[in-house]
Design an enzyme around this catalytic site. Sequence first.
Site, PDB file in Angstrom:
ATOM      1  CB  CYS A   1       4.455  -6.910   7.095  1.00 51.54           C
ATOM      2  SG  CYS A   1       6.115  -6.765   6.416  1.00 51.54           S
TER       3      CYS A   1
ATOM      4  CG  HIS B   1       7.384 -11.625   9.896  1.00 53.69           C
ATOM      5  ND1 HIS B   1       6.048 -11.404   9.666  1.00 53.69           N
ATOM      6  CD2 HIS B   1       8.028 -10.528   9.410  1.00 53.69           C
ATOM      7  CE1 HIS B   1       5.887 -10.232   9.054  1.00 53.69           C
ATOM      8  NE2 HIS B   1       7.079  -9.679   8.885  1.00 53.69           N
ATOM      9  CD  GLU B   2      11.454  -9.760  11.117  1.00 57.91           C
ATOM     10  OE1 GLU B   2      10.430  -9.470  11.745  1.00 57.91           O
ATOM     11  OE2 GLU B   2      11.727  -9.231  10.018  1.00 57.91           O
TER      12      GLU B   2
ATOM     13  CG  HIS C   1      10.671  -9.650   5.567  1.00 63.17           C
ATOM     14  ND1 HIS C   1       9.819  -9.188   4.580  1.00 63.17           N
ATOM     15  CD2 HIS C   1      10.101  -9.294   6.739  1.00 63.17           C
ATOM     16  CE1 HIS C   1       8.774  -8.594   5.141  1.00 63.17           C
ATOM     17  NE2 HIS C   1       8.917  -8.636   6.448  1.00 63.17           N
TER      18      HIS C   1
END
Length: 207
Positions: free
Chosen positions: A134, A177-178, A181
């Site tokens: 990351c 993954h995004e 976030h």
Amino acid sequence: EIQQNLITASHMIDMDDIVREGFSTLREVASDVTFPLSDEDILLGEKMLQFLHHSQDPVMSEKLGLRGGVGLAANQLGLLKKVIAVLIPNEPEFDEEDNEIAPKEAYKMREIMYNAKVISHSVQDAAVEGGEGCLSVDREVPGYVVRHARVTVEYINKDGEKKKIRLKDFPAICVQHEIDHTNGIMFYDHINMNDPWEIKDGMLVVK
Ligand SMILES: O=CN(O)C[C@@H](CC1CCCC1)C(=O)N1NCCC[C@H]1C(=O)Nc1ccccn1
Ligand code: NI
């Protein structure tokens, strides 16, 4: 306010704009952006995609000192807005004489996604073969990051169109993954710290 100068037309996002572990927004839930999109939110998305392009370009990444990235979320810029950008290159092929053959499409995925969310997913899990990293984590955290193998994602694009796409393989991993976030979740939250490289219940290992 540092986050304000991000969205001046001329500013190019660089590593100094990317917040690191310990910065509050990495552990906070971002807010949906409202439609019609403001010029600021449109510019933000474009700047995020531009950063990914620069980070994958040998000249610009060198010039701006960027780590290569295939995704970015606004939380990583200290902004609590549900805006993510994804830029996944197609790998070039090689002929029998090892000459590089440019892929038909340069990118497997190139998108600015507003208010993205996973609306359904496979029972089957998947993890990237070598684990994940990351841009907001300046250390290695080894282990399989266990995610859904396939996801259906709903989002709104910069033209304000509501989209629903189905993803698998690496694009599915990247978008999860995004979206994580934007919900204050870090990749290592999905690693089994007792057995980081455990493969269980038919989990797919994605290259
Ligand atoms: O939130 C967004 N980030 O933190 C940037 C991350 C996002 C990816 C991590 C795993 C899935 C999405 C990122 O791109 N990286 N992580 C740290 C350095 C390497 C880089 C990377 O994985 N590059 C890559 C991967 C495949 C093909 C080409 N390049
Ligand atoms: Ni990240």
